[in-house]
Scaffold this motif. Sequence first.
Motif, PDB file in Angstrom:
ATOM      1  N   THR A  98       0.829  -1.204   0.000  1.00 35.09           N
ATOM      2  CA  THR A  98       0.000   0.000   0.000  1.00 35.09           C
ATOM      3  C   THR A  98       0.866   1.258   0.000  1.00 35.09           C
ATOM      4  OG1 THR A  98      -1.688  -1.192   1.234  1.00 35.09           O
ATOM      5  CG2 THR A  98      -1.705   1.195   1.463  1.00 35.09           C
ATOM      6  N   ASP A  99       0.373   2.310  -0.645  1.00 34.43           N
ATOM      7  CA  ASP A  99       0.960   3.643  -0.462  1.00 34.43           C
ATOM      8  C   ASP A  99       0.363   4.136   0.866  1.00 34.43           C
ATOM      9  OD1 ASP A  99       1.430   6.348  -0.350  1.00 34.43           O
ATOM     10  OD2 ASP A  99       1.125   6.667  -2.496  1.00 34.43           O
ATOM     11  N   ASN A 100       1.132   3.983   1.930  1.00 34.70           N
ATOM     12  CA  ASN A 100       0.556   4.152   3.267  1.00 34.70           C
ATOM     13  C   ASN A 100       0.126   5.587   3.576  1.00 34.70           C
ATOM     14  OD1 ASN A 100       0.551   1.462   4.616  1.00 34.70           O
ATOM     15  ND2 ASN A 100       2.678   1.516   3.904  1.00 34.70           N
ATOM     16  N   TYR A 101       0.865   6.550   3.043  1.00 40.10           N
ATOM     17  CA  TYR A 101       0.453   7.950   3.260  1.00 40.10           C
ATOM     18  C   TYR A 101      -0.889   8.192   2.546  1.00 40.10           C
ATOM     19  CZ  TYR A 101       0.261  13.003   3.102  1.00 40.10           C
ATOM     20  OH  TYR A 101      -0.170  14.301   3.228  1.00 40.10           O
ATOM     21  N   ALA A 102      -0.968   7.749   1.291  1.00 40.85           N
ATOM     22  CA  ALA A 102      -2.194   7.970   0.507  1.00 40.85           C
ATOM     23  C   ALA A 102      -3.389   7.272   1.164  1.00 40.85           C
ATOM     24  CB  ALA A 102      -1.996   7.472  -0.921  1.00 40.85           C
ATOM     25  N   ALA A 103      -3.149   6.092   1.707  1.00 39.94           N
ATOM     26  CA  ALA A 103      -4.245   5.340   2.338  1.00 39.94           C
ATOM     27  C   ALA A 103      -4.745   6.089   3.584  1.00 39.94           C
ATOM     28  CB  ALA A 103      -3.768   3.941   2.708  1.00 39.94           C
ATOM     29  N   GLY A 104      -3.807   6.674   4.344  1.00 40.73           N
ATOM     30  CA  GLY A 104      -4.201   7.464   5.516  1.00 40.73           C
ATOM     31  C   GLY A 104      -4.979   8.693   5.088  1.00 40.73           C
ATOM     32  N   PHE A 105      -4.551   9.296   3.986  1.00 39.41           N
ATOM     33  CA  PHE A 105      -5.238  10.476   3.467  1.00 39.41           C
ATOM     34  C   PHE A 105      -6.676  10.124   3.088  1.00 39.41           C
ATOM     35  CE2 PHE A 105      -6.149  14.115   0.786  1.00 39.41           C
ATOM     36  CZ  PHE A 105      -5.422  15.141   1.362  1.00 39.41           C
ATOM     37  N   LEU A 106      -6.829   8.963   2.430  1.00 37.06           N
ATOM     38  CA  LEU A 106      -8.175   8.498   2.054  1.00 37.06           C
ATOM     39  C   LEU A 106      -9.062   8.342   3.294  1.00 37.06           C
ATOM     40  CD1 LEU A 106      -7.659   5.605  -0.567  1.00 37.06           C
ATOM     41  CD2 LEU A 106      -8.641   7.882  -0.947  1.00 37.06           C
ATOM     42  N   ALA A 107      -8.469   7.829   4.370  1.00 35.20           N
ATOM     43  CA  ALA A 107      -9.234   7.636   5.603  1.00 35.20           C
ATOM     44  C   ALA A 107      -9.729   8.984   6.141  1.00 35.20           C
ATOM     45  CB  ALA A 107      -8.383   6.919   6.652  1.00 35.20           C
ATOM     46  N   GLY A 108      -8.855   9.999   6.078  1.00 38.82           N
ATOM     47  CA  GLY A 108      -9.245  11.336   6.541  1.00 38.82           C
ATOM     48  C   GLY A 108     -10.360  11.914   5.684  1.00 38.82           C
ATOM     49  N   GLN A 109     -10.231  11.712   4.362  1.00 41.95           N
ATOM     50  CA  GLN A 109     -11.275  12.214   3.459  1.00 41.95           C
ATOM     51  C   GLN A 109     -12.608  11.517   3.731  1.00 41.95           C
ATOM     52  OE1 GLN A 109      -9.326  11.465  -0.300  1.00 41.95           O
ATOM     53  NE2 GLN A 109      -9.181  13.664  -0.692  1.00 41.95           N
ATOM     54  N   ALA A 110     -12.539  10.216   4.040  1.00 35.54           N
ATOM     55  CA  ALA A 110     -13.773   9.466   4.316  1.00 35.54           C
ATOM     56  C   ALA A 110     -14.458  10.026   5.562  1.00 35.54           C
ATOM     57  CB  ALA A 110     -13.463   7.983   4.510  1.00 35.54           C
ATOM     58  N   LEU A 111     -13.673  10.338   6.587  1.00 35.43           N
ATOM     59  CA  LEU A 111     -14.246  10.916   7.805  1.00 35.43           C
ATOM     60  C   LEU A 111     -14.957  12.229   7.478  1.00 35.43           C
ATOM     61  CD1 LEU A 111     -14.035  10.898  11.181  1.00 35.43           C
ATOM     62  CD2 LEU A 111     -12.535  12.813  10.645  1.00 35.43           C
ATOM     63  N   LEU A 112     -14.315  13.042   6.616  1.00 43.17           N
ATOM     64  CA  LEU A 112     -14.927  14.328   6.250  1.00 43.17           C
ATOM     65  C   LEU A 112     -16.237  14.104   5.494  1.00 43.17           C
ATOM     66  CD1 LEU A 112     -11.836  16.431   5.039  1.00 43.17           C
ATOM     67  CD2 LEU A 112     -12.960  16.464   7.268  1.00 43.17           C
ATOM     68  N   GLU A 113     -16.221  13.131   4.591  1.00 41.79           N
ATOM     69  CA  GLU A 113     -17.430  12.874   3.788  1.00 41.79           C
ATOM     70  C   GLU A 113     -18.564  12.299   4.618  1.00 41.79           C
ATOM     71  OE1 GLU A 113     -16.525  10.290   0.438  1.00 41.79           O
ATOM     72  OE2 GLU A 113     -14.845  11.637  -0.064  1.00 41.79           O
ATOM     73  N   ASP A 114     -18.215  11.452   5.581  1.00 40.89           N
ATOM     74  CA  ASP A 114     -19.250  10.672   6.276  1.00 40.89           C
ATOM     75  C   ASP A 114     -19.800  11.344   7.534  1.00 40.89           C
ATOM     76  OD1 ASP A 114     -18.678   8.833   4.336  1.00 40.89           O
ATOM     77  OD2 ASP A 114     -17.614   7.435   5.644  1.00 40.89           O
ATOM     78  N   THR A 115     -19.183  12.443   7.984  1.00 41.11           N
ATOM     79  CA  THR A 115     -19.642  13.058   9.237  1.00 41.11           C
ATOM     80  C   THR A 115     -20.035  14.517   9.010  1.00 41.11           C
ATOM     81  OG1 THR A 115     -17.415  13.790   9.835  1.00 41.11           O
ATOM     82  CG2 THR A 115     -18.103  11.623  10.659  1.00 41.11           C
ATOM     83  N   GLU A 116     -20.821  15.015   9.952  1.00 43.23           N
ATOM     84  CA  GLU A 116     -21.203  16.445   9.912  1.00 43.23           C
ATOM     85  C   GLU A 116     -20.915  17.044  11.265  1.00 43.23           C
ATOM     86  OE1 GLU A 116     -25.304  16.448   8.936  1.00 43.23           O
ATOM     87  OE2 GLU A 116     -24.934  16.142   6.794  1.00 43.23           O
ATOM     88  N   GLY A 117     -20.695  18.333  11.312  1.00 45.39           N
ATOM     89  CA  GLY A 117     -20.512  19.029  12.590  1.00 45.39           C
ATOM     90  C   GLY A 117     -19.203  18.669  13.258  1.00 45.39           C
TER      91      GLY A 117
END
Length: 336
Positions: free
Chosen positions: A146-165
């Motif tokens: 895995t590109d470990n930095y990119a995978a962590g970045f994806l995780a952060g983006q997912a949190l932004l997409e999936d949560t509010e407030g």
Amino acid sequence: MRQRFAFFVFILLFSVCFFLMMYYGEKTFFVKKTAKSEAKKQAYHFVLIPEETDNEYWRIIEKGAREAAEKYNVYLEYLGPKRANMGEHVRILDKEIAGKVDGIMTQGISEDHFTPLINKAMDRGISVVTVDADAPYSRREVYVGTDNYAAGFLAGQALLEDTEGKQVVGIVTGRFDASHQRLRVQGFRDAVEKEKRIEIAGIKESGISKTGAVQATYDLLKEHPDITAFYGTSALDGLGIARVISTMRPNSDPYIITFDTLPENMDLLRDGKIDAIVVQHPYEMGYRAVEMLVELKKGNHPERLQYTESKIIRQKDLDQFLKDNKGLYGDEDDPS
Ligand code: BGC
């Protein structure tokens, strides 16, 4: 007459002794086939050194490697620490270098510890492929994982997409001393950095075990009772996080994102106890790493950086994902 009888007895005794000597002598002196003599029959002798031998994630990498080893007529050993341990990992790597195997697959968990050893192996003509975690400043020939930095970045983006407030985040990470775990954390931090509503409250280490993840989650919640989201950066972290939530906070519903599509994680995703998973391809890592070593041994020069795919899946993607990835655990003949 007497002389003849004595001669006959002598011959008889001699024959019995000779028979016994041959029979027990073979049993005593017959040397069992050693790994080395076994390896001689095969084209190459490779070793895969996992972070810990009995970890489910590493067993999938091993499975991929074994299937490729069979295809390419390679003698493959799987040797590593029973529990994740830097000192032991490095000691095993050093021992295998001294054993003059043809090729080594290992993580590059920390530059300080692994780079000198990887270079030592290369100096001795042993090919090295890093898997799962890279050692980019070493002379390793290929990285598969895995590109470990990119995978962590994806995780952060997912949190932004999936949560509010406002979200208060607790991170459970495998090991502070592992470069790939640090990259997963850094990628995540960078993805959420500019969002004022996201606060990273704390980070604790699980030691890549489920019990460690339980303890880390418990400690995080004790120190930061206002946590609303969790991010687990190694395969068993999500299991520990979900366990603590269901026992300590059964009525709360924090957002949970974690790494790896191990069957237990997939069950939790199906049950809505985990919200998202970062997908890695351990079977493919093992399979391709062996293929790359074979290529190197033949004198070819494969691509140095071979990233396996990483992406996010959520509950709604589960069925399609399972359909599309039948070979994910090596259930099908070919990993591609
Ligand atoms: C990581 C491996 C680690 C495993 C631990 C995976 O997410 O990629 O490096 O050994 O988790 O369970």
